[in-house]
Scaffold this motif. Structure first.
Motif, PDB file in Angstrom:
ATOM      1  N   THR A 406     -20.253 -56.007 -16.919  1.00 16.08           N
ATOM      2  CA  THR A 406     -19.458 -57.207 -16.677  1.00 16.08           C
ATOM      3  C   THR A 406     -18.072 -56.800 -16.172  1.00 16.08           C
ATOM      4  O   THR A 406     -17.664 -55.627 -16.296  1.00 16.08           O
ATOM      5  CB  THR A 406     -19.292 -58.028 -17.964  1.00 16.08           C
ATOM      6  N   ALA A 407     -17.341 -57.732 -15.636  1.00 15.10           N
ATOM      7  CA  ALA A 407     -15.982 -57.458 -15.159  1.00 15.10           C
ATOM      8  C   ALA A 407     -15.106 -56.938 -16.297  1.00 15.10           C
ATOM      9  O   ALA A 407     -14.303 -56.018 -16.110  1.00 15.10           O
ATOM     10  CB  ALA A 407     -15.378 -58.722 -14.555  1.00 15.10           C
ATOM     11  N   THR A 408     -15.306 -57.510 -17.487  1.00 15.87           N
ATOM     12  CA  THR A 408     -14.538 -57.067 -18.653  1.00 15.87           C
ATOM     13  C   THR A 408     -14.848 -55.620 -18.998  1.00 15.87           C
ATOM     14  O   THR A 408     -13.953 -54.816 -19.269  1.00 15.87           O
ATOM     15  CB  THR A 408     -14.843 -57.963 -19.868  1.00 15.87           C
ATOM     16  N   ASP A 409     -16.138 -55.252 -18.966  1.00 13.60           N
ATOM     17  CA  ASP A 409     -16.524 -53.882 -19.294  1.00 13.60           C
ATOM     18  C   ASP A 409     -16.093 -52.887 -18.218  1.00 13.60           C
ATOM     19  O   ASP A 409     -15.819 -51.722 -18.524  1.00 13.60           O
ATOM     20  CB  ASP A 409     -18.038 -53.799 -19.522  1.00 13.60           C
ATOM     21  N   ILE A 410     -16.045 -53.338 -16.986  1.00 12.92           N
ATOM     22  CA  ILE A 410     -15.534 -52.463 -15.911  1.00 12.92           C
ATOM     23  C   ILE A 410     -14.077 -52.108 -16.190  1.00 12.92           C
ATOM     24  O   ILE A 410     -13.661 -50.949 -16.057  1.00 12.92           O
ATOM     25  CB  ILE A 410     -15.682 -53.136 -14.520  1.00 12.92           C
ATOM     26  N   GLU A 411     -13.295 -53.097 -16.604  1.00 16.21           N
ATOM     27  CA  GLU A 411     -11.880 -52.847 -16.933  1.00 16.21           C
ATOM     28  C   GLU A 411     -11.760 -51.943 -18.162  1.00 16.21           C
ATOM     29  O   GLU A 411     -10.890 -51.070 -18.219  1.00 16.21           O
ATOM     30  CB  GLU A 411     -11.151 -54.176 -17.170  1.00 16.21           C
ATOM     31  N   LYS A 412     -12.647 -52.152 -19.150  1.00 15.52           N
ATOM     32  CA  LYS A 412     -12.643 -51.279 -20.331  1.00 15.52           C
ATOM     33  C   LYS A 412     -12.959 -49.833 -19.950  1.00 15.52           C
ATOM     34  O   LYS A 412     -12.356 -48.885 -20.456  1.00 15.52           O
ATOM     35  CB  LYS A 412     -13.682 -51.764 -21.350  1.00 15.52           C
ATOM     36  N   LEU A 413     -13.921 -49.674 -19.037  1.00 14.46           N
ATOM     37  CA  LEU A 413     -14.314 -48.339 -18.589  1.00 14.46           C
ATOM     38  C   LEU A 413     -13.180 -47.669 -17.826  1.00 14.46           C
ATOM     39  O   LEU A 413     -12.896 -46.477 -18.008  1.00 14.46           O
ATOM     40  CB  LEU A 413     -15.560 -48.450 -17.713  1.00 14.46           C
ATOM     41  N   LYS A 414     -12.515 -48.446 -17.009  1.00 14.78           N
ATOM     42  CA  LYS A 414     -11.369 -47.932 -16.246  1.00 14.78           C
ATOM     43  C   LYS A 414     -10.260 -47.486 -17.201  1.00 14.78           C
ATOM     44  O   LYS A 414      -9.670 -46.402 -17.038  1.00 14.78           O
ATOM     45  CB  LYS A 414     -10.851 -49.020 -15.300  1.00 14.78           C
ATOM     46  N   ALA A 415      -9.982 -48.294 -18.216  1.00 15.24           N
ATOM     47  CA  ALA A 415      -8.944 -47.963 -19.197  1.00 15.24           C
ATOM     48  C   ALA A 415      -9.333 -46.734 -20.013  1.00 15.24           C
ATOM     49  O   ALA A 415      -8.487 -45.882 -20.324  1.00 15.24           O
ATOM     50  CB  ALA A 415      -8.702 -49.154 -20.126  1.00 15.24           C
ATOM     51  N   LEU A 416     -10.621 -46.625 -20.366  1.00 17.90           N
ATOM     52  CA  LEU A 416     -11.109 -45.478 -21.132  1.00 17.90           C
ATOM     53  C   LEU A 416     -10.889 -44.178 -20.359  1.00 17.90           C
ATOM     54  O   LEU A 416     -10.415 -43.182 -20.912  1.00 17.90           O
ATOM     55  CB  LEU A 416     -12.597 -45.673 -21.448  1.00 17.90           C
ATOM     56  N   MET A 417     -11.235 -44.191 -19.068  1.00 18.37           N
ATOM     57  CA  MET A 417     -11.066 -42.982 -18.252  1.00 18.37           C
ATOM     58  C   MET A 417      -9.594 -42.642 -18.069  1.00 18.37           C
ATOM     59  O   MET A 417      -9.210 -41.473 -18.110  1.00 18.37           O
ATOM     60  CB  MET A 417     -11.762 -43.154 -16.901  1.00 18.37           C
ATOM     61  N   GLN A 418      -8.772 -43.645 -17.896  1.00 23.13           N
ATOM     62  CA  GLN A 418      -7.326 -43.409 -17.778  1.00 23.13           C
ATOM     63  C   GLN A 418      -6.798 -42.766 -19.062  1.00 23.13           C
ATOM     64  O   GLN A 418      -6.054 -41.785 -19.017  1.00 23.13           O
ATOM     65  CB  GLN A 418      -6.586 -44.717 -17.506  1.00 23.13           C
ATOM     66  N   THR A 419      -7.200 -43.313 -20.195  1.00 24.44           N
ATOM     67  CA  THR A 419      -6.714 -42.825 -21.488  1.00 24.44           C
ATOM     68  C   THR A 419      -7.115 -41.383 -21.734  1.00 24.44           C
ATOM     69  O   THR A 419      -6.273 -40.512 -22.000  1.00 24.44           O
ATOM     70  CB  THR A 419      -7.239 -43.708 -22.629  1.00 24.44           C
ATOM     71  N   PHE A 420      -8.411 -41.105 -21.644  1.00 25.20           N
ATOM     72  CA  PHE A 420      -8.889 -39.798 -22.099  1.00 25.20           C
ATOM     73  C   PHE A 420      -8.849 -38.711 -21.025  1.00 25.20           C
ATOM     74  O   PHE A 420      -8.615 -37.546 -21.344  1.00 25.20           O
ATOM     75  CB  PHE A 420     -10.297 -39.931 -22.692  1.00 25.20           C
ATOM     76  N   VAL A 421      -9.035 -39.074 -19.769  1.00 26.57           N
ATOM     77  CA  VAL A 421      -8.999 -38.055 -18.708  1.00 26.57           C
ATOM     78  C   VAL A 421      -7.570 -37.686 -18.355  1.00 26.57           C
ATOM     79  O   VAL A 421      -7.208 -36.506 -18.291  1.00 26.57           O
ATOM     80  CB  VAL A 421      -9.758 -38.537 -17.453  1.00 26.57           C
ATOM     81  N   PHE A 422      -6.736 -38.700 -18.160  1.00 28.90           N
ATOM     82  CA  PHE A 422      -5.378 -38.443 -17.681  1.00 28.90           C
ATOM     83  C   PHE A 422      -4.344 -38.369 -18.806  1.00 28.90           C
ATOM     84  O   PHE A 422      -3.549 -37.436 -18.863  1.00 28.90           O
ATOM     85  CB  PHE A 422      -4.983 -39.507 -16.656  1.00 28.90           C
ATOM     86  N   ASP A 423      -4.351 -39.348 -19.715  1.00 27.44           N
ATOM     87  CA  ASP A 423      -3.308 -39.401 -20.745  1.00 27.44           C
ATOM     88  C   ASP A 423      -3.515 -38.357 -21.849  1.00 27.44           C
ATOM     89  O   ASP A 423      -2.546 -37.757 -22.315  1.00 27.44           O
ATOM     90  CB  ASP A 423      -3.262 -40.793 -21.389  1.00 27.44           C
ATOM     91  N   VAL A 424      -4.758 -38.127 -22.272  1.00 22.97           N
ATOM     92  CA  VAL A 424      -5.025 -37.217 -23.395  1.00 22.97           C
ATOM     93  C   VAL A 424      -5.335 -35.798 -22.918  1.00 22.97           C
ATOM     94  O   VAL A 424      -4.678 -34.839 -23.338  1.00 22.97           O
ATOM     95  CB  VAL A 424      -6.162 -37.750 -24.288  1.00 22.97           C
ATOM     96  N   LEU A 425      -6.321 -35.647 -22.035  1.00 22.46           N
ATOM     97  CA  LEU A 425      -6.640 -34.310 -21.541  1.00 22.46           C
ATOM     98  C   LEU A 425      -5.576 -33.784 -20.584  1.00 22.46           C
ATOM     99  O   LEU A 425      -5.488 -32.592 -20.329  1.00 22.46           O
ATOM    100  CB  LEU A 425      -8.012 -34.301 -20.854  1.00 22.46           C
ATOM    101  N   GLY A 426      -4.769 -34.688 -20.039  1.00 19.70           N
ATOM    102  CA  GLY A 426      -3.664 -34.260 -19.190  1.00 19.70           C
ATOM    103  C   GLY A 426      -4.081 -33.802 -17.803  1.00 19.70           C
ATOM    104  O   GLY A 426      -3.345 -33.066 -17.141  1.00 19.70           O
ATOM    105  N   LEU A 427      -5.259 -34.234 -17.345  1.00 15.67           N
ATOM    106  CA  LEU A 427      -5.705 -33.871 -16.001  1.00 15.67           C
ATOM    107  C   LEU A 427      -5.033 -34.762 -14.958  1.00 15.67           C
ATOM    108  O   LEU A 427      -4.577 -35.867 -15.272  1.00 15.67           O
ATOM    109  CB  LEU A 427      -7.227 -34.002 -15.898  1.00 15.67           C
ATOM    110  N   THR A 428      -4.964 -34.273 -13.742  1.00 16.38           N
ATOM    111  CA  THR A 428      -4.534 -35.089 -12.611  1.00 16.38           C
ATOM    112  C   THR A 428      -5.587 -34.954 -11.526  1.00 16.38           C
ATOM    113  O   THR A 428      -6.380 -34.009 -11.528  1.00 16.38           O
ATOM    114  CB  THR A 428      -3.176 -34.636 -12.049  1.00 16.38           C
ATOM    115  N   ASP A 429      -5.602 -35.882 -10.598  1.00 14.94           N
ATOM    116  CA  ASP A 429      -6.560 -35.840  -9.495  1.00 14.94           C
ATOM    117  C   ASP A 429      -5.963 -35.021  -8.365  1.00 14.94           C
ATOM    118  O   ASP A 429      -4.996 -35.421  -7.732  1.00 14.94           O
ATOM    119  CB  ASP A 429      -6.884 -37.262  -9.025  1.00 14.94           C
ATOM    120  N   GLU A 430      -6.527 -33.850  -8.126  1.00 22.55           N
ATOM    121  CA  GLU A 430      -6.002 -32.947  -7.090  1.00 22.55           C
ATOM    122  C   GLU A 430      -6.599 -33.197  -5.713  1.00 22.55           C
ATOM    123  O   GLU A 430      -6.221 -32.533  -4.749  1.00 22.55           O
ATOM    124  CB  GLU A 430      -6.297 -31.488  -7.474  1.00 22.55           C
TER     125      GLU A 430
END
Length: 488
Positions: A406-430
């Motif tokens: 659903t549109a809501t779950d797409i936004e949740k998935l986007k937020a999840l990836m932002q949180t754990f990939v970028f904010d927590v693991l500290g990765l950036t997109d090279e």
């Protein structure tokens, strides 16, 4: 805090529920570099690991004061108060002032950590900026009877301290066992006991870095700086003390002794240590010739490396192992990490291609819980990454319409990836597509429009030429039923 975080405590040799002394405030001290040479990869792993820990603590709502020191004085070549001062020796070799050496390698250290995308600490105190505090602490230890002066040098009396406190508590070793592993004192030795260590060292006439003290001109021992600076900025007892496991037996053991002798309380609630690095199964070291610097890893300019690897590939590779596990470097492992990192970044870029559905065939809330469960279990980044690749599978399946969101779950998935990939693991997109921004995206859209027109006009030669030239330039395009996708 709503998240039940558990941390492995070296002191108890067990996982413990994390309960800060004064929530929501957290005091964290991490032993920083001795800045007489380029920061090595083992140190980099420690600082990247604690960057992830710092990021996660901030994310779950703690107000963290992160203190990481700079050792710019007092570190002799041997950990047992032997040998030349590391800074003076390097200064003589390079014909520079010791503080020029300090400045050069401090700047280099900061640049390496910037490239690895680590957050700066809250406070970064230097040993030379806290000589007064170190002298005052030594005076307190002397007054308490746990130290003695011999001809301008002050030594900590380990056996006297051990009558009241367990000296080897951090490594779970008894005093008798520790004494067995040390050499007998010679008749010329100033120390009373074999395990005694210097709090203040008398300067020789040729000593370059020295300060006045109640015991004459000299400089601090290696261990006292961390006790003095952690006390100044975090108090006599604070939450987390971190560093590499190689610091446990001597440096951190002596820190505990100094602090307890001075303040009569346990200085740290949770001791956290990172494990060592190996190369193709052998311990990484300069003497073995298998150690390489971060810049050599990036450029590939080392006999053991087939080619260079990007900073985020290396950071992702490190996160694939738990911070308490041995991390083995090999070209095969780095290349596998590179593929995994790129796959992760590509999937994040594809989220925008998911078409919302009326219902979801997967449970994003459960996936999110699994991610938190991984990090709450002693910052278990490998398990977190496994959950993130489940998210990658969901994204790719949703784009291909074999899963629905659903549109809501797409936004949740986007937020999840932002949180754990970028904010927590500290990765950036090279990726160049990400780094180039609108200009590169605009150029690619133009090129793909020209190719689309060629295909509509059945001009297969032009269409194939565009595809082949892009591939030669490192850009792969893929025709799908929903249009053309591209990646670097």
């Amino acid at each position: 805090m709503s998240q039940p975080l558990v941390i492995y405590n070296t002191l108890s040799r067990a996982k413990e529920l994390f309960e800060p002394i004064k929530p929501p405030f957290v005091g964290m001290y991490v032993c920083g570099p001795t800045v007489y040479s380029d920061v090595h990869l083992g140190n980099s792993r420690t600082f990247i690991s604690f960057d992830m820990i710092y990021r996660y603590l901030l994310h779950i709502g703690y107000k963290v004061r992160y203190v990481r020191n700079i050792t710019d004085a007092g570190h002799l070549e041997g950990d047992n108060d032997e040998g030349e001062d590391k800074f003076a020796k390097k200064a003589k070799l390079e014909q520079l002032e010791p503080m020029e050496i300090v400045q050069k390698y401090t700047l280099g250290f900061h640049e390496v950590l910037r490239i690895f995308n680590t957050l700066p600490p809250s406070i970064e105190p230097a040993a030379t900026g806290h000589i007064v505090e170190q002298i005052e602490m030594i005076k307190e230890i002397l007054a308490a009877g746990y130290a003695y002066e011999t001809d301008g040098t002050v030594y900590f009396d380990v056996e006297k301290y051990s009558l009241e406190y367990p000296y080897g508590v951090l490594t779970n070793r008894k005093l008798e066992d520790l004494l067995e592993g040390t050499r007998e004192l010679s008749g010329q030795d100033e120390k009373r006991g074999r395990l005694d260590f210097a709090l203040w060292i008398k300067a020789k006439p040729e000593t370059l870095m020295k300060w006045p003290s109640p015991w004459g001109w000299g400089f601090p021992g290696w261990h006292i700086e961390c006790s003095a600076m952690s006390t100044k900025y975090l108090g006599t007892t604070f939450d987390i003390h971190g560093g590499g496991m190689d610091l446990q037996a001597t440096h951190h053991t002596n820190e505990i002794a100094q602090s307890q002798a001075c303040h009569h309380v346990e200085p740290v609630k949770y001791w956290v240590h990172t494990n060592m690095l190996t190369v193709n199964g052998a311990r990484m070291s300069k003497t073995a010739g298998n150690g390489f610097l971060p810049k050599e890893l990036f450029t590939g300019d080392h006999p053991l490396l087939e080619r260079g690897y990007s900073p985020m590939t290396v950071r992702f590779f490190m996160a694939q192992s738990h911070y308490r596990s041995t991390l083995d470097f090999s070209n095969e492992a780095l290349q596998a990490a590179e593929k995994g990192y790129k796959k992760l970044m590509e999937s994040i870029q594809r989220i925008s291609k998911i078409e919302p559905a009326d219902s979801s065939s997967v449970n994003i809330d459960e996936l999110r819980k699994n991610c938190y469960d991984a990090m709450n279990d002693d910052f278990n980044s490998p398990v977190l990454i496994a959950q993130l690749f489940e998210a990658v599978r969901i994204i790719n399946s949703a784009v291909d319409k074999t899963e629905t969101l659903t549109a809501t779950d797409i936004e949740k998935l986007k937020a999840l990836m932002q949180t754990f990939v970028f904010d927590v693991l500290g990765l950036t997109d090279e990726s160049e597509a990400n780094a180039g921004g609108d200009v590169i995206n605009g150029l690619m859209n133009l090129i793909l429009d020209i190719r689309k027109s060629a295909r509509e006009n059945k001009d297969w030669a032009t269409s194939d030429k565009i595809r082949d030239e892009l591939k030669a330039a490192g850009v792969e395009i893929k025709d799908t039923k929903d249009g053309v996708e591209w990646r670097v």
